[in-house]
Design an enzyme around this catalytic site. Structure first.
Site, PDB file in Angstrom:
ATOM      1  N   HIS A 254      -1.675   1.351  -4.294  1.00 43.42           N
ATOM      2  CA  HIS A 254      -2.103   2.737  -4.061  1.00 43.42           C
ATOM      3  C   HIS A 254      -1.269   3.746  -4.856  1.00 43.42           C
ATOM      4  O   HIS A 254      -1.215   4.919  -4.506  1.00 43.42           O
ATOM      5  CB  HIS A 254      -2.051   3.067  -2.562  1.00 43.42           C
TER       6      HIS A 254
ATOM      7  N   CYS B 205      -4.832  13.677 -20.548  1.00 42.25           N
ATOM      8  CA  CYS B 205      -4.483  12.741 -21.628  1.00 42.25           C
ATOM      9  C   CYS B 205      -3.939  11.398 -21.105  1.00 42.25           C
ATOM     10  O   CYS B 205      -3.596  10.527 -21.886  1.00 42.25           O
ATOM     11  CB  CYS B 205      -3.472  13.361 -22.582  1.00 42.25           C
TER      12      CYS B 205
ATOM     13  N   GLN C  91       0.854  -1.203   0.000  1.00 40.73           N
ATOM     14  CA  GLN C  91       0.000   0.000   0.000  1.00 40.73           C
ATOM     15  C   GLN C  91       0.878   1.236   0.000  1.00 40.73           C
ATOM     16  O   GLN C  91       0.382   2.353  -0.130  1.00 40.73           O
ATOM     17  CB  GLN C  91      -0.871   0.014   1.258  1.00 40.73           C
ATOM     18  N   ASN C  92       2.177   1.045   0.171  1.00 36.49           N
ATOM     19  CA  ASN C  92       3.083   2.187   0.283  1.00 36.49           C
ATOM     20  C   ASN C  92       3.334   2.809  -1.083  1.00 36.49           C
ATOM     21  O   ASN C  92       3.435   2.108  -2.086  1.00 36.49           O
ATOM     22  CB  ASN C  92       4.413   1.752   0.913  1.00 36.49           C
TER      23      ASN C  92
ATOM     24  N   SER D 115      -2.403  -0.985   9.417  1.00 40.82           N
ATOM     25  CA  SER D 115      -3.385  -0.878  10.500  1.00 40.82           C
ATOM     26  C   SER D 115      -4.680  -1.630  10.190  1.00 40.82           C
ATOM     27  O   SER D 115      -5.536  -1.762  11.059  1.00 40.82           O
ATOM     28  CB  SER D 115      -3.694   0.596  10.775  1.00 40.82           C
TER      29      SER D 115
END
Ligand code: APR
Length: 250
Positions: A120, A131, A103-104, A190
């Site tokens: 992410h 574009c 997720q980093n 978390s």
């Protein structure tokens, strides 16, 4: 989520999925999102990480991300990142499969030698909303200067980050890997942001062994998960040693 019977799979060794979050980068000096209760110049990170904020307060959002992009030059991978590279090598040497999902948005896994799936997005990339051109660039980190799109002339590229309310990247490949894994390992997350938080539960339901490493017990922790609390730089190498024994990787 699709589930594949083991007879349909080609690998003979373990099929390992690792999901990392901000905690693994915390030991490299990158701030996490939720455990400081901190505000950034009076704003919650959730308030600057939305497409609405980009439309309404573009300068503020740009400054927030330019600071984070500039910070990448000042941090380095830690032994937690390195241990996951060693784990991948062992799993592959045993004929298994290894998928690292993060997720980093930093590039510390890459700099340690991994090839993660960035669900992410990535700080190192900018994207044109007009574009869709993408630009890999960590040179232009001036907080007060937007980067113009040199393909269509649009006045401001945005960070190629998945903001709140946007669809994470690569969900199909991630779900495929999770649906057939034998071992799922969550590190430094978390467990409150979805869909990432749901994969631990999904792997557990499908019969995988589940391992969790984090400083604090995450929201999605279950008593059946093997929880290894501690700082990632120490606890991840120890967990990898444990996995090597448990999965018979020697
Ligand atoms: N070692 C291991 N774990 C740590 C450390 C450390 N040194 N420091 C903090 N942690 C743990 C905390 O206990 C917490 O469980 O890392 C976790 C960090 O949680 P968050 O800050 O919520 O980060 P994360 O789960 O990655 O956030 C998910 O939310 O804001 C969005 O898109 C953003 O990718 C991010 C997503």
């Amino acid at each position: 989520m699709q589930h594949f019977e083991s007879s349909e799979l080609s690998s003979s060794g373990p099929r390992v999925v690792v999901m990392t979050g901000a905690g693994i980068s915390a030991d490299s000096g990158v701030r996490t999102f939720r455990d400081h209760g901190g505000l950034w110049e009076g704003h919650r990170p959730e308030d600057v990480a939305t497409p609405q904020a980009w439309r309404r307060e573009r300068k503020l959002v740009w400054r927030f991300y330019q600071q984070r992009r500039a910070q990448l030059g000042a941090v380095s991978p830690n032994p937690g990142h390195a241990a996951l590279v060693a784990l991948e090598q062992r799993v592959r040497a045993a004929g298994g499969e290894f998928t690292l999902v993060t997720q980093n948005v930093d590039d510390l896994h890459e700099r340690a030698g991994s090839r993660p799936i960035h669900m992410h997005g990535e700080l190192a990339w900018l994207r044109c909303e007009r574009c869709e051109r993408r630009l890999h660039d960590l040179e232009q980190v001036d907080p007060d200067r937007f980067v113009r799109c040199d393909a269509c002339g649009h006045d401001a590229l945005r960070p190629d980050i998945v903001w709140f309310g946007e669809m994470p990247y690569h969900l199909e490949s991630i779900e495929l890997a999770v649906s057939s894994c034998t071992d799922f390992i969550a590190v430094g997350t978390s467990g409150v942001v979805w869909p990432a938080a749901g994969y631990l539960h999904a792997a557990r339901q499908l019969g995988a062994r589940t391992w969790v490493q984090s400083l604090d017990a995450p929201e999605n922790l279950d008593p059946s998960d093997r929880f290894r609390p501690g700082r990632a730089a120490l606890a991840v190498p120890a967990l990898v040693d444990e996995l090597v024994l448990e999965l018979g990787l020697r």
